[in-house]
Design a protein around this motif. Structure first.
Motif, PDB file in Angstrom:
ATOM      1  N   ASP A  13       0.839  -1.209   0.000  1.00 43.84           N
ATOM      2  CA  ASP A  13       0.000   0.000   0.000  1.00 43.84           C
ATOM      3  C   ASP A  13       0.870   1.254   0.000  1.00 43.84           C
ATOM      4  O   ASP A  13       0.612   2.204  -0.747  1.00 43.84           O
ATOM      5  N   ALA A  14       1.912   1.254   0.824  1.00 46.55           N
ATOM      6  CA  ALA A  14       2.790   2.423   0.940  1.00 46.55           C
ATOM      7  C   ALA A  14       3.492   2.744  -0.376  1.00 46.55           C
ATOM      8  O   ALA A  14       3.781   3.908  -0.670  1.00 46.55           O
ATOM      9  N   LYS A  15       3.758   1.719  -1.186  1.00 45.77           N
ATOM     10  CA  LYS A  15       4.426   1.913  -2.488  1.00 45.77           C
ATOM     11  C   LYS A  15       3.430   2.072  -3.638  1.00 45.77           C
ATOM     12  O   LYS A  15       3.826   2.221  -4.785  1.00 45.77           O
ATOM     13  N   GLY A  16       2.128   2.006  -3.310  1.00 45.80           N
ATOM     14  CA  GLY A  16       1.114   2.162  -4.337  1.00 45.80           C
ATOM     15  C   GLY A  16       1.010   0.979  -5.281  1.00 45.80           C
ATOM     16  O   GLY A  16       0.575   1.123  -6.423  1.00 45.80           O
ATOM     17  N   ILE A  17       1.416  -0.199  -4.804  1.00 42.53           N
ATOM     18  CA  ILE A  17       1.363  -1.415  -5.625  1.00 42.53           C
ATOM     19  C   ILE A  17       0.002  -2.085  -5.430  1.00 42.53           C
ATOM     20  O   ILE A  17      -0.404  -2.345  -4.300  1.00 42.53           O
ATOM     21  N   SER A  18      -0.672  -2.353  -6.535  1.00 42.22           N
ATOM     22  CA  SER A  18      -1.988  -2.971  -6.421  1.00 42.22           C
ATOM     23  C   SER A  18      -1.857  -4.486  -6.280  1.00 42.22           C
ATOM     24  O   SER A  18      -0.921  -5.093  -6.796  1.00 42.22           O
ATOM     25  N   TYR A  19      -2.798  -5.064  -5.588  1.00 42.65           N
ATOM     26  CA  TYR A  19      -2.809  -6.501  -5.319  1.00 42.65           C
ATOM     27  C   TYR A  19      -4.238  -6.927  -5.033  1.00 42.65           C
ATOM     28  O   TYR A  19      -5.103  -6.100  -4.772  1.00 42.65           O
ATOM     29  N   GLU A  20      -4.437  -8.225  -5.107  1.00 39.47           N
ATOM     30  CA  GLU A  20      -5.725  -8.802  -4.732  1.00 39.47           C
ATOM     31  C   GLU A  20      -5.459  -9.811  -3.623  1.00 39.47           C
ATOM     32  O   GLU A  20      -4.516 -10.602  -3.716  1.00 39.47           O
ATOM     33  N   VAL A  21      -6.263  -9.778  -2.585  1.00 36.21           N
ATOM     34  CA  VAL A  21      -6.103 -10.701  -1.462  1.00 36.21           C
ATOM     35  C   VAL A  21      -7.013 -11.914  -1.677  1.00 36.21           C
ATOM     36  O   VAL A  21      -8.167 -11.771  -2.073  1.00 36.21           O
ATOM     37  N   HIS A  22      -6.459 -13.089  -1.407  1.00 40.05           N
ATOM     38  CA  HIS A  22      -7.221 -14.336  -1.451  1.00 40.05           C
ATOM     39  C   HIS A  22      -7.130 -14.970  -0.072  1.00 40.05           C
ATOM     40  O   HIS A  22      -6.028 -15.274   0.402  1.00 40.05           O
ATOM     41  N   LEU A  23      -8.273 -15.143   0.566  1.00 37.21           N
ATOM     42  CA  LEU A  23      -8.320 -15.814   1.868  1.00 37.21           C
ATOM     43  C   LEU A  23      -8.678 -17.276   1.648  1.00 37.21           C
ATOM     44  O   LEU A  23      -9.423 -17.601   0.729  1.00 37.21           O
ATOM     45  N   TYR A  24      -8.132 -18.141   2.499  1.00 36.33           N
ATOM     46  CA  TYR A  24      -8.489 -19.556   2.410  1.00 36.33           C
ATOM     47  C   TYR A  24      -8.562 -20.145   3.812  1.00 36.33           C
ATOM     48  O   TYR A  24      -7.952 -19.646   4.754  1.00 36.33           O
ATOM     49  N   ASP A  25      -9.347 -21.205   3.908  1.00 33.84           N
ATOM     50  CA  ASP A  25      -9.548 -21.892   5.185  1.00 33.84           C
ATOM     51  C   ASP A  25      -8.359 -22.810   5.447  1.00 33.84           C
ATOM     52  O   ASP A  25      -8.024 -23.645   4.610  1.00 33.84           O
ATOM     53  N   ASN A  26      -7.741 -22.650   6.596  1.00 37.36           N
ATOM     54  CA  ASN A  26      -6.604 -23.498   6.950  1.00 37.36           C
ATOM     55  C   ASN A  26      -6.905 -24.386   8.149  1.00 37.36           C
ATOM     56  O   ASN A  26      -6.007 -24.974   8.725  1.00 37.36           O
ATOM     57  N   GLU A  27      -8.184 -24.501   8.477  1.00 34.61           N
ATOM     58  CA  GLU A  27      -8.592 -25.328   9.625  1.00 34.61           C
ATOM     59  C   GLU A  27      -8.187 -26.793   9.459  1.00 34.61           C
ATOM     60  O   GLU A  27      -7.942 -27.487  10.426  1.00 34.61           O
ATOM     61  N   ASP A  28      -8.125 -27.260   8.198  1.00 31.28           N
ATOM     62  CA  ASP A  28      -7.783 -28.658   7.948  1.00 31.28           C
ATOM     63  C   ASP A  28      -6.281 -28.918   8.059  1.00 31.28           C
ATOM     64  O   ASP A  28      -5.823 -30.048   7.931  1.00 31.28           O
ATOM     65  N   GLY A  29      -5.489 -27.858   8.279  1.00 31.30           N
ATOM     66  CA  GLY A  29      -4.041 -28.018   8.433  1.00 31.30           C
ATOM     67  C   GLY A  29      -3.296 -28.137   7.121  1.00 31.30           C
ATOM     68  O   GLY A  29      -2.067 -28.210   7.105  1.00 31.30           O
ATOM     69  N   ALA A  30      -4.012 -28.162   5.999  1.00 30.82           N
ATOM     70  CA  ALA A  30      -3.365 -28.279   4.691  1.00 30.82           C
ATOM     71  C   ALA A  30      -2.934 -26.891   4.222  1.00 30.82           C
ATOM     72  O   ALA A  30      -3.710 -26.159   3.621  1.00 30.82           O
ATOM     73  N   VAL A  31      -1.699 -26.536   4.558  1.00 31.41           N
ATOM     74  CA  VAL A  31      -1.178 -25.218   4.174  1.00 31.41           C
ATOM     75  C   VAL A  31      -0.014 -25.343   3.197  1.00 31.41           C
ATOM     76  O   VAL A  31       0.661 -24.366   2.907  1.00 31.41           O
ATOM     77  N   HIS A  32       0.229 -26.574   2.705  1.00 28.84           N
ATOM     78  CA  HIS A  32       1.290 -26.734   1.711  1.00 28.84           C
ATOM     79  C   HIS A  32       0.821 -26.091   0.409  1.00 28.84           C
ATOM     80  O   HIS A  32      -0.367 -25.912   0.154  1.00 28.84           O
ATOM     81  N   GLY A  33       1.773 -25.737  -0.417  1.00 33.30           N
ATOM     82  CA  GLY A  33       1.525 -24.926  -1.596  1.00 33.30           C
ATOM     83  C   GLY A  33       0.451 -25.384  -2.539  1.00 33.30           C
ATOM     84  O   GLY A  33      -0.402 -24.590  -2.966  1.00 33.30           O
TER      85      GLY A  33
END
Length: 157
Positions: A13-33
């Motif tokens: 934000d400070a550099k004015g770079i645009s991005y899109e945020v993607h949220l995901y559920d990590n309750e199942d513990g599967a956080v590998h790529g």
């Protein structure tokens, strides 16, 4: 839904770079790529993981597609070192401020030399961790490189 800003997002934000945020559920513990890519509905070759390595006291950051494996010889060559090793997981938080599964190339405690797998250069956008488990940020590869001072090079096996 209100998104709590991470250091990485605040820095973009400070550099004015645009991005899109993607949220995901990590309750199942599967956080590998590849699980994360599936959860956010993106092709694995467009979702990248952030790996931290070291040669002695020198730390290096490598950003590669989630389904790929870092080639340590190519990584050492890119970093100008004879040999590098992966940073032990127990040291990740101490040196970067991030935990496994939530390590972003943006917003580490220090700006370490950063290298991005060259396949990212042809992508319109790429996704990387936004700095916490359950959150990815999608942005233009060149803007990520500019933000981190990264170099594009061949890094995978």
């Amino acid at each position: 839904m209100q998104i709590s800003k991470t250091n990485a997002l605040r820095m973009l934000d400070a550099k004015g770079i645009s991005y899109e945020v993607h949220l995901y559920d990590n309750e199942d513990g599967a956080v590998h790529g590849t699980a994360v890519a599936e959860k956010i509905g993106k092709a694995p070759e467009t979702v990248f993981k952030t790996l931290v390595s070291h040669s002695g006291q020198n730390l290096y950051v490598f950003v590669i597609p989630v389904a790929e494996e870092l080639d340590l010889k190519k990584a050492a060559k890119a970093a100008g070192e004879k040999k590098i090793e992966m940073l032990p997981m127990k040291d990740l938080l101490k040196w970067t401020g991030y935990v496994r599964g939530g390590c972003s190339p943006v917003g580490m405690k220090k700006l370490y030399p950063t290298f991005i797998e060259h396949s990212a250069e042809i992508l319109d956008t790429m996704a990387v961790s936004a700095g916490k488990i359950g959150m990815q940020m999608e942005l233009v590869p060149q803007e990520l490189a500019d933000m981190t001072g990264a170099v594009f090079c061949e890094l995978i096996k």
